[in-house]
Design a protein around this motif. Structure first.
Motif, PDB file in Angstrom:
ATOM      1  N   GLY A 104       0.826  -1.196   0.000  1.00 21.46           N
ATOM      2  CA  GLY A 104       0.000   0.000   0.000  1.00 21.46           C
ATOM      3  C   GLY A 104       0.866   1.253   0.000  1.00 21.46           C
ATOM      4  N   TYR A 105       0.230   2.366   0.287  1.00 23.75           N
ATOM      5  CA  TYR A 105       0.947   3.648   0.329  1.00 23.75           C
ATOM      6  C   TYR A 105       1.810   3.686   1.581  1.00 23.75           C
ATOM      7  N   ALA A 106       3.002   4.249   1.463  1.00 24.70           N
ATOM      8  CA  ALA A 106       3.836   4.486   2.643  1.00 24.70           C
ATOM      9  C   ALA A 106       3.199   5.599   3.463  1.00 24.70           C
ATOM     10  N   LYS A 107       3.349   5.519   4.744  1.00 25.47           N
ATOM     11  CA  LYS A 107       2.667   6.474   5.635  1.00 25.47           C
ATOM     12  C   LYS A 107       3.286   7.870   5.607  1.00 25.47           C
ATOM     13  N   ASN A 108       4.579   7.975   5.235  1.00 23.99           N
ATOM     14  CA  ASN A 108       5.186   9.308   5.270  1.00 23.99           C
ATOM     15  C   ASN A 108       5.522   9.811   3.878  1.00 23.99           C
TER      16      ASN A 108
END
Length: 108
Positions: A104-108
């Motif tokens: 998924g998308y990286a959080k930062n």
């Protein structure tokens, strides 16, 4: 498509799958913990509705043959309703049983 040896290879193969609107591959290469099965038809319909232009990889962290995780940052350009649009994403990948998956998308 052969097995991706790196996170970037998987990311590029997933971009190709968006271009081809190959929903089966997009689901298969998406980690089971985050796999959006309910959205498969919507994703395929959207992928077919836009005209893909190009992919730019801007950054890679880990994700080599010897890693079990990594991130790939990219820009994907496409035409939608007569305008050039861009998806900018830092994607997270994990390797399990020698196979890379999109998490998924990286959080930062």
């Amino acid at each position: 498509m052969g097995e991706a040896e790196t996170a970037e290879q998987l990311m590029r193969s997933r971009y190709s799958a968006f271009v081809l609107a190959n929903g089966d591959y997009l689901m298969q290469s998406h980690h089971t913990s985050t796999r959006p099965l309910k959205e498969k038809k919507t994703i395929v319909k959207w992928a077919k509705s836009v005209q893909w232009i190009k992919l730019e990889v801007t950054e890679k962290v880990k994700g080599t043959e010897n890693d079990t995780e990594g991130t790939v940052t990219f820009n994907a350009y496409f035409y939608e309703k007569g305008k050039v649009e861009m998806i900018h994403e830092k994607s997270t990948f994990v390797k399990e049983n020698n196979t890379w998956y999109y998490l998924g998308y990286a959080k930062n």
